[in-house]
Structure formats: C-alpha cells, structure tokens
Design an enzyme around this catalytic site. Structure first.
Site: not given
Length: 144
Positions: A64-68
């Site tokens: 998933g997202s780099t915001v993880g």
C-alpha cells in the site's frame, strides 16, 4: 530447552521482547490498522479484529501507500504500536516506518518464522545485532 536463535538482517535497530502475533497476509498500515488503538480493521485480513499493540508482529511484507510509514509513527506516538517486527523481506514503507518510530525490525531470517514461531511465543528481537531469540514457547512452564 535448547534456545532457538535465528540470524537475520537488521532493518531498524533496538531490542524488544514480546509475544508473537503472526500473519501470512501483507499489511497496509494505512487503512488496515486503526492508528489510535492498533486494532486491525481490514475485514478480510487474517488479523481482523486483533490488536498489534505491544506484540512482536510477524508478517511477510508491507503493502500500500507510502503514508503507511507515518501511520506506524502515529501508532507509536499513541502507544498502540507493535514492540518489534519480523518480516520475510521488508520493503521501504515498513522499513522507514519502523526506523522513524524506533521499532526494532529484523527480516530475512535464516529459517522462516512461519516454521519456527507460533502465536503466543515470547521472543526477543535484537534489531541492533540482527537476530531473534525464542525466550518462552507458548504454553511453556518456564518461570519468568
């Protein structure tokens, strides 16, 4: 009991001890884990409804997202993060999240954690020296 010690690759330094929580499913920290509680909220995930708070979290890799990475940091600030992480192979999102959150992380163990560990085992993760050690198997009568 002969101690089980497995060498791996250091990703994030530090040492922690805790109870194993295993998932064979990858984890996306953005959207799959509640950053306030540490509970896995992704309905079809094998850990759905379980808390990762205070656990040694074993999973193959992130997704998933780099915001993880920042969700992992938020989990740590909220006191809801795992105490350590063991991956089959860590990718950059989880690596950065563990480093900025100061969560010890080891991957690429010499033997698969799925063969060596089970939910409820107590292990020490030494991210500084790159190994894990089984301290107390689940159900063991060993006194602490």
């Amino acid at each position: 009991m002969v101690p089980i010690k497995l060498k791996g690759r250091t990703i994030s330094r530090g040492c922690a001890e805790g109870e194993i929580l295993i998932s064979r499913d990858p984890i996306s920290f953005l959207g799959s884990v509640d950053p306030k509680t540490g509970i896995v909220v992704e309905e079809k995930h094998s850990l759905a409804g379980k808390s990762i708070k205070g656990k040694v979290l074993v999973f193959p890799h992130g997704k998933g997202s780099t915001v993880g990475s920042y969700v992992m940091y938020q989990l740590k600030k909220n006191g809801a993060a795992p105490v350590a992480i063991i991956n089959l192979e860590t990718e950059p999102i989880v690596a950065v999240g563990a480093i900025i959150s100061e969560i010890p992380l080891v991957d690429m163990l010499e033997k698969s954690p799925y063969e060596s560990l089970k939910d409820g085992d107590v292990v020490q993760v030494n991210g500084s020296e790159g190994y894990i050690e089984l301290i107390k198997p689940k159900g063991s009568k060993i006194e602490e």
